[in-house]
Design a protein around this motif. Structure first.
Motif, mmCIF file in Angstrom:
data_model
loop_
_atom_site.group_PDB
_atom_site.id
_atom_site.type_symbol
_atom_site.label_atom_id
_atom_site.label_comp_id
_atom_site.label_asym_id
_atom_site.label_seq_id
_atom_site.Cartn_x
_atom_site.Cartn_y
_atom_site.Cartn_z
ATOM 1 N N MET A 141 2.467 4.201 -9.600
ATOM 2 C CA MET A 141 4.131 2.843 -8.891
ATOM 3 C C MET A 141 3.788 1.834 -10.514
ATOM 4 O O MET A 141 2.575 1.844 -10.781
ATOM 5 C CB MET A 141 3.225 2.577 -8.115
ATOM 6 C CG MET A 141 4.202 1.071 -7.400
ATOM 7 S SD MET A 141 3.925 1.041 -5.499
ATOM 8 C CE MET A 141 2.070 0.039 -5.867
ATOM 9 N N THR A 142 4.893 2.417 -10.635
ATOM 10 C CA THR A 142 5.888 1.000 -11.764
ATOM 11 C C THR A 142 6.176 -0.395 -11.417
ATOM 12 O O THR A 142 7.031 -0.567 -10.377
ATOM 13 C CB THR A 142 6.148 1.534 -12.556
ATOM 14 O OG1 THR A 142 7.286 2.485 -12.874
ATOM 15 C CG2 THR A 142 5.095 2.872 -13.675
ATOM 16 N N ILE A 202 3.289 -0.984 6.587
ATOM 17 C CA ILE A 202 3.298 0.281 5.369
ATOM 18 C C ILE A 202 2.530 0.245 3.893
ATOM 19 O O ILE A 202 2.649 1.053 2.739
ATOM 20 C CB ILE A 202 5.021 0.167 4.367
ATOM 21 C CG1 ILE A 202 5.242 -1.165 3.830
ATOM 22 C CG2 ILE A 202 5.698 0.105 5.623
ATOM 23 C CD1 ILE A 202 6.850 -1.325 4.192
ATOM 24 N N PHE A 203 2.066 -0.959 3.043
ATOM 25 C CA PHE A 203 1.179 -1.109 2.138
ATOM 26 C C PHE A 203 0.039 -1.544 2.800
ATOM 27 O O PHE A 203 -1.489 -2.082 1.852
ATOM 28 C CB PHE A 203 0.942 -2.831 1.556
ATOM 29 C CG PHE A 203 2.888 -3.057 1.955
ATOM 30 C CD1 PHE A 203 3.570 -1.407 0.776
ATOM 31 C CD2 PHE A 203 3.205 -4.535 1.536
ATOM 32 C CE1 PHE A 203 4.949 -2.376 0.647
ATOM 33 C CE2 PHE A 203 4.923 -4.558 1.495
ATOM 34 C CZ PHE A 203 5.680 -3.408 0.708
ATOM 35 N N ILE A 204 -1.053 -1.436 3.968
ATOM 36 C CA ILE A 204 -2.108 -0.737 4.547
ATOM 37 C C ILE A 204 -3.337 -0.260 3.984
ATOM 38 O O ILE A 204 -4.205 -0.509 3.089
ATOM 39 C CB ILE A 204 -1.969 -0.681 5.880
ATOM 40 C CG1 ILE A 204 -3.326 -1.381 6.180
ATOM 41 C CG2 ILE A 204 -1.409 0.965 5.852
ATOM 42 C CD1 ILE A 204 -3.458 -0.585 8.291
ATOM 43 N N ALA A 205 -2.323 1.077 2.848
ATOM 44 C CA ALA A 205 -3.408 1.785 2.190
ATOM 45 C C ALA A 205 -3.277 1.524 0.632
ATOM 46 O O ALA A 205 -4.230 2.127 0.001
ATOM 47 C CB ALA A 205 -3.251 3.017 2.041
ATOM 48 N N LEU A 206 -2.843 -0.112 0.236
ATOM 49 C CA LEU A 206 -2.465 -0.134 -1.232
ATOM 50 C C LEU A 206 -3.910 -0.860 -1.422
ATOM 51 O O LEU A 206 -3.985 -1.915 -0.755
ATOM 52 C CB LEU A 206 -1.091 -0.544 -1.611
ATOM 53 C CG LEU A 206 -0.397 0.321 -1.149
ATOM 54 C CD1 LEU A 206 0.816 -0.213 -1.436
ATOM 55 C CD2 LEU A 206 -0.503 1.343 -2.223
ATOM 56 N N PRO A 207 -4.019 -1.155 -2.334
ATOM 57 C CA PRO A 207 -5.152 -1.578 -4.187
ATOM 58 C C PRO A 207 -4.737 -3.054 -3.302
ATOM 59 O O PRO A 207 -3.378 -3.045 -3.360
ATOM 60 C CB PRO A 207 -5.465 -1.761 -4.814
ATOM 61 C CG PRO A 207 -5.070 -1.052 -5.195
ATOM 62 C CD PRO A 207 -4.456 0.246 -3.594
ATOM 63 N N ASP A 208 -5.539 -4.450 -3.127
ATOM 64 C CA ASP A 208 -4.655 -6.119 -4.065
ATOM 65 C C ASP A 208 -4.257 -5.406 -5.296
ATOM 66 O O ASP A 208 -2.311 -6.067 -5.171
ATOM 67 C CB ASP A 208 -6.325 -6.839 -3.586
ATOM 68 C CG ASP A 208 -6.567 -6.609 -2.753
ATOM 69 O OD1 ASP A 208 -5.835 -7.044 -1.530
ATOM 70 O OD2 ASP A 208 -8.226 -7.009 -2.690
ATOM 71 N N GLY A 209 -4.193 -4.643 -5.903
ATOM 72 C CA GLY A 209 -3.686 -5.206 -7.593
ATOM 73 C C GLY A 209 -1.894 -3.992 -7.272
ATOM 74 O O GLY A 209 -1.334 -4.917 -7.917
ATOM 75 N N LEU A 217 3.486 -5.301 -5.863
ATOM 76 C CA LEU A 217 4.611 -5.298 -4.719
ATOM 77 C C LEU A 217 5.781 -6.741 -4.605
ATOM 78 O O LEU A 217 6.769 -6.804 -4.702
ATOM 79 C CB LEU A 217 4.928 -4.652 -3.978
ATOM 80 C CG LEU A 217 4.537 -3.576 -3.601
ATOM 81 C CD1 LEU A 217 4.098 -2.766 -2.190
ATOM 82 C CD2 LEU A 217 5.189 -2.980 -4.057
ATOM 83 N N LEU A 218 4.428 -8.074 -4.698
ATOM 84 C CA LEU A 218 5.126 -8.972 -4.176
ATOM 85 C C LEU A 218 5.820 -9.619 -5.747
ATOM 86 O O LEU A 218 6.859 -10.427 -5.224
ATOM 87 C CB LEU A 218 3.143 -9.917 -3.911
ATOM 88 C CG LEU A 218 4.160 -11.548 -4.043
ATOM 89 C CD1 LEU A 218 4.616 -11.688 -2.693
ATOM 90 C CD2 LEU A 218 2.615 -11.879 -3.847
#
Length: 315
Positions: free
Chosen positions: A1-2, A225-232, A237-238
């Motif tokens: 994800m870029t 939808i972002f629950i499995a994503l790490p903080d980075g 995304l933010l």
């Protein structure tokens, strides 16, 4: 994800929001309106009408020289008294004068109360007294010689009286206001830009765009939808959501202000505003954790921003 891929996705999403499109269209429309309005709509001119019922030498002379009575007010001769009053009612004319039949003869002979000039004004006007002084000053200059001749009643002395009068008027014995600028100020030739607050509106829209980008991200986040994503990845995304919301508005604001105001410090201020709004929106995320709270706070933030921006622009 870029960042590029995420930014492109959020850019497409932000353009689906009607409020966002409305702000862009509004900014673009104001720029087009400003540039397309004819110069005649951008002039400042204080029009003063005169309807002449009197006839004769001085009436004709006043009609010929009426445009030169003052460089600040724009005098014109009306075709009828009705045309004069209609122009005043419509706001086209600041005030108007009706010079009755026999006025100049009564004026020269000093017959006070006979054939008086009628003044028409619109409610709220504050310039009629100053305009009257300008008009009567012009009338007096035209009639001063005949007034002196009539008062003296000595035709044999007319030539000597004329010389004394001209010497007095042109001398230093009387107080007069002189032009120290070396030129005349002609109001109808001065071009004034219409006061469309495109710059102020651009600042407000940039702030709104940053908050809208944050709201878009928070809405997605609450759908888990972002629950499995790490903080980075969430930070990526933010920042992508906020940047995708701010950049199109910022680009259009820079273009609009460059067209209207030219290359000025306003462009630097817009850039600074965009950077501050980006980081402020990112830092606001830990403070406001729910989109419902942001929805309630957003109008307050925008109202405060509007007040601060417009108050500062007036100072």
């Amino acid at each position: 994800m870029t960042f590029k891929n995420v930014f492109t996705v959020y850019l497409k999403r932000i353009f689906t929001k009607k409020m966002y499109i409305v702000t862009l269209v509004l900014l673009l429309a104001l720029t087009i309106i400003y540039k397309c309005l004819p110069d005649a709509e951008k002039t400042a001119d204080i029009k003063v009408g005169i309807y002449m019922e009197d006839s004769g030498y001085y009436a004709d002379r006043l009609a010929e020289n009426v445009e030169n009575l003052s460089s600040v007010y724009s005098f014109y001769i009306a075709d009828s008294e009705k045309q004069l009053t209609d122009n005043i009612k419509s706001g086209h004319t600041e005030c108007g004068y009706v010079i009755p039949e026999g006025f100049f003869d009564s004026y020269i002979k000093g017959l006070s109360g006979e054939n008086n000039i009628v003044l028409y004004t619109a409610p709220g006007t504050t310039l009629s007294e100053a305009i009257s002084e300008t008009l009567f000053s012009g009338i007096y200059k035209m009639c001063s010689v005949d007034i002196l001749h009539y008062a003296a009643a000595s035709p044999d002395l007319d030539e000597q009286l004329d010389l004394l009068l001209y010497s007095y008027i042109e001398g230093d014995e009387i107080f007069r206001v002189s032009d120290s600028t070396g030129g005349n100020y002609i109001a109808q030739n001065e071009i004034y830009p219409i006061d469309i607050p495109v710059y102020e509106l651009s600042l407000i829209i940039i702030i709104f765009a940053g908050l809208l980008g944050l709201l878009t991200y928070m809405t997605d986040s609450e759908r888990e939808i972002f629950i499995a994503l790490p903080d980075g990845s969430r930070l990526l995304l933010l920042t992508s959501a906020i940047a995708a919301s701010i950049l199109p508005v910022y680009a259009l604001s820079i273009l609009s202000c460059a067209i209207i105001y030219g290359i000025t410090t306003s462009l630097m201020t817009l850039s600074l505003c965009a950077v501050i709004c980006f980081f402020a929106s990112v830092l606001l995320k830990p403070v406001i954790r729910k989109s419902t709270v942001l929805t309630k706070v957003l109008p307050v933030i925008m109202l405060c921003s509007i007040v601060i921006i417009f108050v500062r622009s007036m100072l």
